[in-house]
Design an enzyme around this catalytic site. Structure first.
Site, PDB file in Angstrom:
ATOM      1  CB  ILE A  30      -0.963  -0.012   1.208  1.00 57.06           C
ATOM      2  CG1 ILE A  30      -1.895  -1.226   1.101  1.00 57.06           C
ATOM      3  CG2 ILE A  30      -1.761   1.282   1.276  1.00 57.06           C
ATOM      4  CD1 ILE A  30      -2.741  -1.487   2.347  1.00 57.06           C
ATOM      5  CG  HIS A  39     -11.191  -0.640   9.424  1.00 56.98           C
ATOM      6  ND1 HIS A  39     -10.575  -1.259  10.473  1.00 56.98           N
ATOM      7  CD2 HIS A  39     -10.524  -1.043   8.306  1.00 56.98           C
ATOM      8  CE1 HIS A  39      -9.583  -2.012  10.022  1.00 56.98           C
ATOM      9  NE2 HIS A  39      -9.530  -1.898   8.709  1.00 56.98           N
ATOM     10  CD  GLU A  45     -11.004  -0.174  13.713  1.00 59.15           C
ATOM     11  OE1 GLU A  45     -11.558  -1.053  13.039  1.00 59.15           O
ATOM     12  OE2 GLU A  45      -9.976   0.410  13.349  1.00 59.15           O
TER      13      GLU A  45
HETATM   14  P1  NAD Z   1       2.714  -4.991   3.487  1.00 54.40           P
HETATM   15  O1  NAD Z   1       3.079  -6.174   4.309  1.00 54.40           O
HETATM   16  O2  NAD Z   1       2.844  -5.083   2.005  1.00 54.40           O
HETATM   17  O3  NAD Z   1       3.564  -3.723   3.965  1.00 54.40           O
HETATM   18  C1  NAD Z   1       3.749  -3.399   5.303  1.00 54.40           C
HETATM   19  C2  NAD Z   1       5.155  -2.833   5.453  1.00 54.40           C
HETATM   20  O4  NAD Z   1       5.334  -2.423   6.808  1.00 54.40           O
HETATM   21  C3  NAD Z   1       6.255  -3.867   5.141  1.00 54.40           C
HETATM   22  O5  NAD Z   1       7.093  -3.408   4.105  1.00 54.40           O
HETATM   23  C4  NAD Z   1       7.000  -3.988   6.462  1.00 54.40           C
HETATM   24  O6  NAD Z   1       8.400  -4.176   6.292  1.00 54.40           O
HETATM   25  C5  NAD Z   1       6.704  -2.642   7.110  1.00 54.40           C
HETATM   26  N1  NAD Z   1       6.967  -2.612   8.533  1.00 54.40           N
HETATM   27  C6  NAD Z   1       6.852  -3.635   9.436  1.00 54.40           C
HETATM   28  N2  NAD Z   1       7.259  -3.195  10.641  1.00 54.40           N
HETATM   29  C7  NAD Z   1       7.644  -1.905  10.484  1.00 54.40           C
HETATM   30  C8  NAD Z   1       8.149  -0.925  11.371  1.00 54.40           C
HETATM   31  N3  NAD Z   1       8.393  -1.193  12.657  1.00 54.40           N
HETATM   32  N4  NAD Z   1       8.396   0.292  10.877  1.00 54.40           N
HETATM   33  C9  NAD Z   1       8.178   0.601   9.567  1.00 54.40           C
HETATM   34  N5  NAD Z   1       7.728  -0.298   8.678  1.00 54.40           N
HETATM   35  C10 NAD Z   1       7.447  -1.532   9.139  1.00 54.40           C
HETATM   36  O7  NAD Z   1       1.246  -4.599   3.923  1.00 54.40           O
HETATM   37  P2  NAD Z   1       0.203  -3.700   3.115  1.00 54.40           P
HETATM   38  O8  NAD Z   1      -0.626  -4.570   2.250  1.00 54.40           O
HETATM   39  O9  NAD Z   1       0.925  -2.551   2.518  1.00 54.40           O
HETATM   40  O10 NAD Z   1      -0.723  -3.216   4.338  1.00 54.40           O
HETATM   41  C11 NAD Z   1      -0.259  -2.231   5.256  1.00 54.40           C
HETATM   42  C12 NAD Z   1      -1.259  -2.063   6.396  1.00 54.40           C
HETATM   43  O11 NAD Z   1      -2.527  -1.652   5.904  1.00 54.40           O
HETATM   44  C13 NAD Z   1      -1.545  -3.348   7.194  1.00 54.40           C
HETATM   45  O12 NAD Z   1      -1.525  -3.040   8.561  1.00 54.40           O
HETATM   46  C14 NAD Z   1      -2.948  -3.701   6.853  1.00 54.40           C
HETATM   47  O13 NAD Z   1      -3.582  -4.359   7.906  1.00 54.40           O
HETATM   48  C15 NAD Z   1      -3.541  -2.319   6.619  1.00 54.40           C
HETATM   49  N6  NAD Z   1      -4.775  -2.377   5.833  1.00 54.40           N
HETATM   50  C16 NAD Z   1      -5.793  -1.537   6.171  1.00 54.40           C
HETATM   51  C17 NAD Z   1      -6.983  -1.557   5.459  1.00 54.40           C
HETATM   52  C18 NAD Z   1      -8.110  -0.634   5.810  1.00 54.40           C
HETATM   53  O14 NAD Z   1      -9.257  -0.981   5.564  1.00 54.40           O
HETATM   54  N7  NAD Z   1      -7.842   0.546   6.334  1.00 54.40           N
HETATM   55  C19 NAD Z   1      -7.146  -2.457   4.393  1.00 54.40           C
HETATM   56  C20 NAD Z   1      -6.071  -3.280   4.031  1.00 54.40           C
HETATM   57  C21 NAD Z   1      -4.892  -3.222   4.762  1.00 54.40           C
END
Ligand code: NAD
Length: 307
Positions: A151, A278, A260
């Site tokens: 993302i 959300h 939530e």
């Molecule tokens: P992803 O696994 O592709 O990317 C997450 C990144 O965070 C990874 O590159 C990882 O290395 C990094 N990370 C882990 N620990 C870290 C730290 N301490 N500091 C900085 N970076 C760190 O995941 P994604 O698909 O990009 O999703 C990201 C987030 O979005 C997730 O938490 C997911 O649950 C959330 N999400 C939210 C919604 C929503 O409805 N709002 C929907 C989908 C996903």
């Protein structure tokens, strides 16, 4: 094979599941936890979104359960350890909603910088508040992305196209991993000090709980705007409240909360805070992709042929 779908799925995905060979599908949404424990024993697979909680009790009662499919990314509502111990596969759809979430984060950046919710509320109340609604441009500003995974990168591409400078912090990613995505990886403190907007895109883990707290808000540029479309709890909400009231942070846009739904949360009482319940992945296209992908992964896990 009997498959229980216990949260709503995109209609096309449900059709695809029902069309598979030798599969019987029951759709039963809004079951109580007790009803689910009582029913799960007869199913080979369950497909959930975020509402159904697949607890240790559900896993224990799922004597025939072979696959748990999560239509979405986070596995917070599934006792993955219990499932793994019981030899049950847990599958999800990590990439299917990345663009939807990135677009929501961008929408929040625009809404915050131009105070669109406040303008709308004023108009609906019969007011014409032009002077109170002077905004800022995104152009030429610096966006700090914490977590440059799927993302984060989609957001980075869009921000770069708007003429923003994009900084990233992600201890598990190298500059080479980012290829030609225009993000410069920097240490966290540098990102905090230089960013006009900070958007979180990382999972909630022990390490990332309250990653942004009092110390981090104090390090930020005065007037920074914060966007969280990742997970509640990655920001210390009390510290964010204090930073906004103390004029250090100009505004925040939140799609996720520590609890939530958040109820009557003090943050939402502030004019400078906007929010959504959300809905990051809640688009027609996102839910279509999520549904199709989870169905394919569940059928694959069961070893069942698609129609
Ligand atoms: P992803 O696994 O592709 O990317 C997450 C990144 O965070 C990874 O590159 C990882 O290395 C990094 N990370 C882990 N620990 C870290 C730290 N301490 N500091 C900085 N970076 C760190 O995941 P994604 O698909 O990009 O999703 C990201 C987030 O979005 C997730 O938490 C997911 O649950 C959330 N999400 C939210 C919604 C929503 O409805 N709002 C929907 C989908 C996903």
């Amino acid at each position: 094979m009997k498959i229980l779908v216990s949260d709503p799925l995109a209609p096309e995905a449900l059709e695809r599941l029902k069309a598979a060979q030798g599969v019987a599908v029951d759709v039963k949404t809004e079951m109580t936890p007790e009803e689910l424990v009582g029913a799960i024993g007869e199913y080979d697979a369950i497909v959930v979104r975020s509402a159904t909680k697949v607890t240790g009790d559900v896993v224990a009662a799922g004597k025939n359960l072979k696959v748990i499919g999560r239509a979405g990314i986070g596995l917070d509502n599934i006792d993955v350890k219990a499932a793994e111990k019981a030899g049950i596969k847990v599958v999800n759809t990590p990439a299917a909603s990345s663009i939807s979430v990135a677009e929501l984060a961008l929408a929040h950046m625009f809404a915050l910088s131009r105070q669109i919710p406040k303008g709308t509320a004023g108009l609906k109340a019969g007011k014409w508040e032009k002077k109170a609604l002077k905004g800022v441009e995104l152009y030429n500003k610096t966006l700090g992305i914490i977590g440059t995974g799927r993302i984060g990168r989609e957001l980075a591409k869009r921000a770069a196209a708007l003429g923003m400078t994009v900084l990233g912090y992600d201890p598990y990613i190298t500059q080479a991993d980012l290829g030609d995505v225009q993000v410069k990886l920097v240490p966290l403190d540098e990102l905090l000090e230089k960013s006009d907007f900070i958007s979180l895109h990382l999972p909630k883990t022990e390490e990332t709980t309250h990653l942004l707290g009092q110390r981090e808000f104090a390090k930020m540029k005065k007037g920074v705007r914060i966007i969280n479309c990742a997970r509640g709890g990655t920001i210390d909400e009390n510290a964010l409240y204090d930073a906004i009231v103390g004029d250090q942070v100009a505004g925040a846009a939140l799609d996720v909360f520590e609890t939530e739904p958040p109820g009557e949360h003090k943050l939402m009482g502030l004019d400078q805070v906007i929010g959504t319940p959300h809905i990051g992945a809640a688009t027609i296209e996102g839910q279509y992709r999520v549904g199709i992908e989870v169905v394919d992964r569940v059928l694959e896990g069961l070893g069942v042929q698609r129609a």
